[in-house]
Design a protein around this motif. Structure first.
Motif, PDB file in Angstrom:
ATOM      1  N   SER A 127       0.918  -1.202   0.755  1.00  0.00           N
ATOM      2  CA  SER A 127      -0.427  -0.014  -0.418  1.00  0.00           C
ATOM      3  C   SER A 127       1.013   1.285   0.263  1.00  0.00           C
ATOM      4  O   SER A 127       1.226   1.486   0.938  1.00  0.00           O
ATOM      5  CB  SER A 127      -1.250   0.338   1.187  1.00  0.00           C
ATOM      6  N   TYR A 128       0.953   2.516  -0.967  1.00  0.00           N
ATOM      7  CA  TYR A 128       1.239   3.667  -1.064  1.00  0.00           C
ATOM      8  C   TYR A 128       1.035   4.519  -0.903  1.00  0.00           C
ATOM      9  O   TYR A 128       0.534   5.697  -0.488  1.00  0.00           O
ATOM     10  CB  TYR A 128       1.796   3.837  -2.435  1.00  0.00           C
ATOM     11  N   GLY A 130      -1.731   6.096  -0.876  1.00  0.00           N
ATOM     12  CA  GLY A 130      -2.522   7.001  -1.716  1.00  0.00           C
ATOM     13  C   GLY A 130      -2.210   7.826  -2.705  1.00  0.00           C
ATOM     14  O   GLY A 130      -2.131   8.087  -3.514  1.00  0.00           O
ATOM     15  N   HIS A 131      -0.481   6.902  -2.667  1.00  0.00           N
ATOM     16  CA  HIS A 131      -0.032   7.725  -3.711  1.00  0.00           C
ATOM     17  C   HIS A 131       0.465   6.144  -4.405  1.00  0.00           C
ATOM     18  O   HIS A 131       1.602   5.913  -4.928  1.00  0.00           O
ATOM     19  CB  HIS A 131       1.114   7.949  -2.691  1.00  0.00           C
ATOM     20  N   ASN A 132      -0.155   6.047  -5.691  1.00  0.00           N
ATOM     21  CA  ASN A 132      -0.019   4.468  -6.062  1.00  0.00           C
ATOM     22  C   ASN A 132       1.069   4.870  -7.465  1.00  0.00           C
ATOM     23  O   ASN A 132       2.107   4.453  -7.550  1.00  0.00           O
ATOM     24  CB  ASN A 132      -1.345   3.844  -6.879  1.00  0.00           C
ATOM     25  N   GLU A 133       1.322   6.412  -7.420  1.00  0.00           N
ATOM     26  CA  GLU A 133       1.630   6.744  -8.468  1.00  0.00           C
ATOM     27  C   GLU A 133       3.090   7.065  -8.372  1.00  0.00           C
ATOM     28  O   GLU A 133       3.932   6.881  -9.147  1.00  0.00           O
ATOM     29  CB  GLU A 133       1.479   8.746  -8.943  1.00  0.00           C
ATOM     30  N   TRP A 134       3.774   6.446  -7.149  1.00  0.00           N
ATOM     31  CA  TRP A 134       5.278   5.928  -6.547  1.00  0.00           C
ATOM     32  C   TRP A 134       5.609   4.905  -7.112  1.00  0.00           C
ATOM     33  O   TRP A 134       7.273   4.774  -7.340  1.00  0.00           O
ATOM     34  CB  TRP A 134       5.023   6.334  -5.349  1.00  0.00           C
ATOM     35  N   GLU A 253       7.344  12.885   1.705  1.00  0.00           N
ATOM     36  CA  GLU A 253       6.136  13.646   0.748  1.00  0.00           C
ATOM     37  C   GLU A 253       6.476  13.581  -0.542  1.00  0.00           C
ATOM     38  O   GLU A 253       5.491  13.660  -0.945  1.00  0.00           O
ATOM     39  CB  GLU A 253       6.943  15.384   0.818  1.00  0.00           C
ATOM     40  N   GLN A 254       7.400  12.834  -1.356  1.00  0.00           N
ATOM     41  CA  GLN A 254       7.572  12.709  -3.053  1.00  0.00           C
ATOM     42  C   GLN A 254       8.911  11.415  -2.999  1.00  0.00           C
ATOM     43  O   GLN A 254       9.392  11.357  -3.181  1.00  0.00           O
ATOM     44  CB  GLN A 254       7.910  13.570  -3.562  1.00  0.00           C
ATOM     45  N   ASP A 256       9.815   9.849  -6.776  1.00  0.00           N
ATOM     46  CA  ASP A 256       9.439  10.073  -8.650  1.00  0.00           C
ATOM     47  C   ASP A 256      10.817   9.493  -9.633  1.00  0.00           C
ATOM     48  O   ASP A 256      11.693   9.098  -8.616  1.00  0.00           O
ATOM     49  CB  ASP A 256       9.259  11.824  -9.100  1.00  0.00           C
ATOM     50  N   TRP A 274      10.389   0.316  -1.259  1.00  0.00           N
ATOM     51  CA  TRP A 274       9.810   0.489  -0.481  1.00  0.00           C
ATOM     52  C   TRP A 274       8.993  -0.227   0.258  1.00  0.00           C
ATOM     53  O   TRP A 274       9.019  -1.750   0.248  1.00  0.00           O
ATOM     54  CB  TRP A 274       8.234   0.494  -1.495  1.00  0.00           C
TER      55      TRP A 274
END
Ligand SMILES: Cc1cc2nc3c(=O)[nH]c(=O)nc-3n(C[C@H](O)[C@H](O)[C@H](O)COP(=O)(O)OP(=O)(O)OC[C@H]3O[C@@H](n4cnc5c(N)ncnc54)[C@H](O)[C@@H]3O)c2cc1C
Length: 447
Positions: A127-128, A130-134, A253-254, A256, A274
């Motif tokens: 589980s990210y 709510g940040h699956n884009e990571w 926080e981010q 990418d 992760w």
């Protein structure tokens, strides 16, 4: 299912007297599913174990595969092999896509499998928060495929650094960030540190692998929050001793392509791993069930699905409350739950009284840091150090399935202990990823 299949299935499930044998379908051959299947070996039922993989995986040692200490086959065993002596059990390799509660059928991509009793043991995924884009930039560790992909990523970072053109590029290539200070993050960080500082240290000519920067980042005030504070402090000291930078109170926080942002600061790296949150499998949706925040199915005291006494959910997929707290997603919980539901089913089939509500017996918590330091929280005993590591080692060997695996892992750990060598340092590519990896190496090593 076609008519022929139906007739065949019906024939198969008749005993000599023409009496119907109850069908138990178990989805998932992880810790919970295998335990349930094994505990039903003498029960008068027909068991079908379905898994998308052909192997049972010992997830607690995945980090060893990801850091080249062990090979994938050392920590996995074929499901058919594990259950081959169990005459009442068949194994189906298939991806389950749903459950028809009305018709009592498990839906797979190939066909439907009818059941009288169903055990759902499908584990969890990443589980990210709510940040699956990571996800593409911070892969997690859940399967053999994940572990070999991480091994490739880690070893490639050193190869790319050897070819780097300047110091800054080299430094960025050798920066590893592990997000999440639970047992997996701690164990991975320790293992990467030993890889860099010991196993690889004299293998390169243009870089010093020991200059690698390894950061373990945790949003909470301390790592290993499930352990007593004193032991998490000891674990932190042991990690720092290995050269790991432990950053607590540091939410990410981010994430990418270029790296991570922690506390407003950007760290340039391609090596983000992760090791934080887990989310339950989609079983909650299949069962149209009430789930907790992590997506785990809320179960009754006998681990059955509310309103469906014939359906059980165990392990990481289940949310089971004990003393007003949810049970943790660990292997012993899954194993005890698997054994328990098998007992409930066997009792019901025999027309006997159902056993008492499930109660988890916590035998303790263990974690390891590097090749000779472990922490143990077992009953009233709380200790860290070499004895903690021996304890961790003995427990992990004991629960590995298969004599071959136990023997090989024992041998390889003994070898690594005395030589610091890591025998599984293979960079392998699957065809689909090959082109992407080539491009990555080219990009990383271009001027
Ligand atoms: C890296 C890592 C380290 C860990 N370390 C520890 C540790 O040190 N100690 C500890 O106690 N616990 C540890 N855990 C947690 C522990 O592994 C889990 O709690 C345990 O595996 C849960 O068992 P389970 O049976 O619920 O699920 P799993 O063991 O995950 O098994 C689920 C099975 O279901 C199958 N499956 C899933 N979906 C489908 C589908 N749609 N169709 C068919 N098959 C499906 C999977 O292939 C898998 O075989 C760790 C976990 C990880 C990932």
């Amino acid at each position: 299912m076609n008519t022929q299949d139906a007739i065949q299935t019906e024939k198969e499930r008749q005993d000599g007297t023409g009496k119907s044998i109850p069908r138990v379908v178990i989805i998932g051959a992880g810790f919970g599913g295998i335990r349930a299947a094994r505990a039903l070996h003498n029960a008068p039922v027909q068991v079908t174990v379905i898994d998308r993989n052909n192997h049972h995986l010992f997830q607690p040692l995945l980090y060893q595969v990801a850091t080249a200490g062990l090979s994938p086959a050392d920590i996995s065993a074929p499901i058919r092999g594990i259950l081959k002596k169990q005459k009442n059990t068949e194994v189906v390799m298939a991806e389950v896509t749903g459950v028809d509660l009305e018709q009592r059928q498990v839906l797979t991509q190939k066909r439907e499998l009818p059941y009288d009793y169903l055990v759902v043991a499908t584990g969890a995924s990443h589980s990210y928060f709510g940040h699956n884009e990571w996800a593409p930039y911070a892969p997690g560790l859940k399967s053999i495929v994940d572990a070999t992909a991480l091994r490739r990523k880690i070893l490639l970072a050193f190869e790319a650094a050897e070819m780097a053109q300047d110091e800054e590029q080299r430094r960025n290539l050798l920066t590893f960030v592990l997000v999440g200070g639970g047992p997996t993050g701690v164990e991975m960080a320790g293992a990467i540190a030993e890889l860099a500082h010991k196993a690889l240290v004299s293998d390169f000519r243009h870089i010093d692998p020991a200059s690698a920067r390894i950061l373990l980042v945790e949003a909470l005030p301390r790592i290993l929050p499930a352990f007593p504070e004193k032991l998490s402090k000891k674990a932190q000291q042991a990690l720092e001793h290995l050269g790991v930078e432990v950053c607590t109170n540091s939410p990410v926080e981010q994430i990418d392509e270029d790296g991570v942002v922690i506390g407003g600061q950007r760290l340039v790296t391609r090596n983000v791993i992760w090791t934080a949150g887990v989310a339950a499998s989609p079983a909650g949706k299949w069962l149209n069930a009430e789930v907790d925040r992590a997506g785990r199915v809320k179960v009754d005291a006998d681990l059955s699905l509310p309103g469906h006494p014939e359906v059980f959910v165990v392990g990481d997929t289940a949310s089971c409350m004990q003393d007003d707290k949810p049970l943790p997603g660990v292997a012993p919980v899954a194993m005890q739950e698997g054994t328990y539901v098998a007992e409930v089913i066997a009792q019901r089939v025999a027309g006997k009284e159902q056993p008492r509500a499930f109660r988890y017996k916590n035998k303790g918590n263990l974690a390891t840091i590097g090749r000779s330091y472990g922490i143990a929280d077992v009953g009233k005993l709380r200790f860290g150090g070499f004895i903690g590591w021996i304890f961790w080692w003995a427990v992990h060997i004991f629960f590995l399935i298969g004599f071959r695996n136990r023997f090989l892992v024992m041998f390889q750990w003994a070898w690594a202990y005395f030589t610091y060598q890591r025998g599984a340092r293979l960079i392998t590519f699957d065809p689909a990823a090959l082109q992407k990896q080539k491009e990555l190496v080219e990009e990383l090593t271009s001027v």
